[in-house]
Design an enzyme around this catalytic site. Structure first.
Site, PDB file in Angstrom:
ATOM      1  N   CYS A 193       6.766  -0.048   7.078  1.00  0.00           N
ATOM      2  CA  CYS A 193       6.301   1.113   6.332  1.00  0.00           C
ATOM      3  C   CYS A 193       7.441   1.639   5.462  1.00  0.00           C
ATOM      4  O   CYS A 193       8.577   1.732   5.930  1.00  0.00           O
ATOM      5  CB  CYS A 193       5.848   2.199   7.309  1.00  0.00           C
ATOM      6  SG  CYS A 193       5.233   3.683   6.498  1.00  0.00           S
ATOM      7  N   LEU A 194       7.123   1.980   4.226  1.00  0.00           N
ATOM      8  CA  LEU A 194       8.151   2.502   3.323  1.00  0.00           C
ATOM      9  C   LEU A 194       8.726   3.815   3.846  1.00  0.00           C
ATOM     10  O   LEU A 194       9.849   4.173   3.511  1.00  0.00           O
ATOM     11  CB  LEU A 194       7.566   2.711   1.918  1.00  0.00           C
ATOM     12  CG  LEU A 194       7.100   1.446   1.191  1.00  0.00           C
ATOM     13  CD1 LEU A 194       6.476   1.804  -0.142  1.00  0.00           C
ATOM     14  CD2 LEU A 194       8.241   0.473   0.994  1.00  0.00           C
ATOM     15  N   GLY A 244       0.848  -1.188   0.000  1.00  0.00           N
ATOM     16  CA  GLY A 244       0.000   0.000   0.000  1.00  0.00           C
ATOM     17  C   GLY A 244       0.875   1.227   0.000  1.00  0.00           C
ATOM     18  O   GLY A 244       2.062   1.159   0.360  1.00  0.00           O
ATOM     19  N   GLN A 255       3.105  10.020   1.328  1.00  0.00           N
ATOM     20  CA  GLN A 255       4.394   9.319   1.301  1.00  0.00           C
ATOM     21  C   GLN A 255       5.199   9.630   0.049  1.00  0.00           C
ATOM     22  O   GLN A 255       6.388   9.347   0.000  1.00  0.00           O
ATOM     23  CB  GLN A 255       4.188   7.802   1.378  1.00  0.00           C
ATOM     24  CG  GLN A 255       3.636   7.328   2.713  1.00  0.00           C
ATOM     25  CD  GLN A 255       3.575   5.819   2.739  1.00  0.00           C
ATOM     26  OE1 GLN A 255       2.616   5.228   2.289  1.00  0.00           O
ATOM     27  NE2 GLN A 255       4.624   5.182   3.243  1.00  0.00           N
ATOM     28  N   HIS A 276      -3.694   1.194   8.041  1.00  0.00           N
ATOM     29  CA  HIS A 276      -2.337   1.741   7.963  1.00  0.00           C
ATOM     30  C   HIS A 276      -2.284   2.899   6.960  1.00  0.00           C
ATOM     31  O   HIS A 276      -1.740   3.968   7.259  1.00  0.00           O
ATOM     32  CB  HIS A 276      -1.374   0.612   7.563  1.00  0.00           C
ATOM     33  CG  HIS A 276       0.052   1.032   7.420  1.00  0.00           C
ATOM     34  ND1 HIS A 276       1.057   0.575   8.244  1.00  0.00           N
ATOM     35  CD2 HIS A 276       0.648   1.872   6.536  1.00  0.00           C
ATOM     36  CE1 HIS A 276       2.205   1.128   7.875  1.00  0.00           C
ATOM     37  NE2 HIS A 276       1.987   1.915   6.830  1.00  0.00           N
ATOM     38  N   GLU A 277      -2.866   2.675   5.782  1.00  0.00           N
ATOM     39  CA  GLU A 277      -2.790   3.711   4.728  1.00  0.00           C
ATOM     40  C   GLU A 277      -3.632   4.934   5.070  1.00  0.00           C
ATOM     41  O   GLU A 277      -3.212   6.069   4.811  1.00  0.00           O
ATOM     42  CB  GLU A 277      -3.225   3.136   3.371  1.00  0.00           C
ATOM     43  CG  GLU A 277      -2.373   1.994   2.846  1.00  0.00           C
ATOM     44  CD  GLU A 277      -0.887   2.271   2.896  1.00  0.00           C
ATOM     45  OE1 GLU A 277      -0.465   3.430   2.784  1.00  0.00           O
ATOM     46  OE2 GLU A 277      -0.129   1.291   3.088  1.00  0.00           O
ATOM     47  N   HIS A 329      -1.957   7.315   7.329  1.00  0.00           N
ATOM     48  CA  HIS A 329      -1.005   8.224   6.659  1.00  0.00           C
ATOM     49  C   HIS A 329      -1.699   9.516   6.211  1.00  0.00           C
ATOM     50  O   HIS A 329      -1.078  10.575   6.182  1.00  0.00           O
ATOM     51  CB  HIS A 329      -0.405   7.548   5.419  1.00  0.00           C
ATOM     52  CG  HIS A 329       0.769   6.657   5.706  1.00  0.00           C
ATOM     53  ND1 HIS A 329       1.899   7.090   6.351  1.00  0.00           N
ATOM     54  CD2 HIS A 329       0.993   5.352   5.402  1.00  0.00           C
ATOM     55  CE1 HIS A 329       2.779   6.092   6.440  1.00  0.00           C
ATOM     56  NE2 HIS A 329       2.245   5.021   5.873  1.00  0.00           N
TER      57      HIS A 329
HETATM   58 NI    NI Z   1       3.232   3.203   5.657  1.00  0.00          NI
END
Ligand code: NI
Length: 190
Positions: A101-102, A48, A53, A143-144, A147
């Site tokens: 997480c990226l 995701g 991000q 999670h997304e 963000h």
């Molecule tokens: Ni993330």
């Protein structure tokens, strides 16, 4: 085009994203952003990605899990675009599982999430989406959408003692030789 991923510490990761105007969805720039987000998610083996991000403070996220032959326990999630998503818990029961997480590279931690959520959003053609997501699907969506509110999974952890570096997590939490299953962690980056 593969986009640069903002990491924790960049203010864009902590900002609150703006709603997308309905008429903006069909515009070329926005459609290109969606394509670039998918390409970026694939490049970094994420499941995701939220627009903040990639330095774009708009309420949009993409998610996808492609069935991995070595990790069949991860149920596939079709490529989904969530524009202006609204998420609510279907029941207050929470389950803990590992997340990465990226924007918080090289770390994993145990995060409690609602087991099931209801999601209302617009899709990439502006169509109305309304569905229930459960288990890992619900986790990725929570999670997304966090963000979009400037939150990362660290904020949701009950305590930080499970926070682990990737190699140590593979070795001690999963009990794997790192070389044998190097792809496991990649399958969980959000
Ligand atoms: Ni993330």
């Amino acid at each position: 085009m593969i986009l640069k991923v903002a990491r924790l510490g960049n203010p864009v990761v902590r900002g609150v994203a703006r709603e997308v105007a309905a008429q903006q969805i069909a515009e070329g720039d926005f459609q290109r952003l969606l394509d670039d987000m998918v390409e970026t998610m694939h490049e970094y083996d994420g499941v995701g990605l939220a627009a903040p991000q990639v330095h774009v403070p708009l309420c949009v996220a993409v998610l996808e899990v492609i069935r991995h032959p070595r990790y069949p326990e991860l149920a596939p999630i079709p490529l989904t675009f969530l524009v202006n998503p609204v998420v609510s818990a279907v029941d207050e029961h929470t389950v803990e599982d590992w997340e990465g997480c990226l924007s918080v590279p090289e770390l994993r931690g145990l995060v409690p999430r609602h087991k099931a959520v209801r999601v209302s959003a617009l899709g990439r053609r502006g169509e109305r989406l309304d569905f229930i997501a459960v288990d890992f699907h619900a986790r990725v969506i929570q999670h997304e959408t966090d963000h979009l509110n400037g939150m990362v999974y660290l904020d949701r952890m009950k305590e930080l003692r499970t926070l682990s570096y990737l190699l140590e997590w593979q070795r001690y939490a999963l009990g794997e030789a790192p070389a044998a299953k190097a792809g496991t962690a990649a399958a969980r980056r959000e």
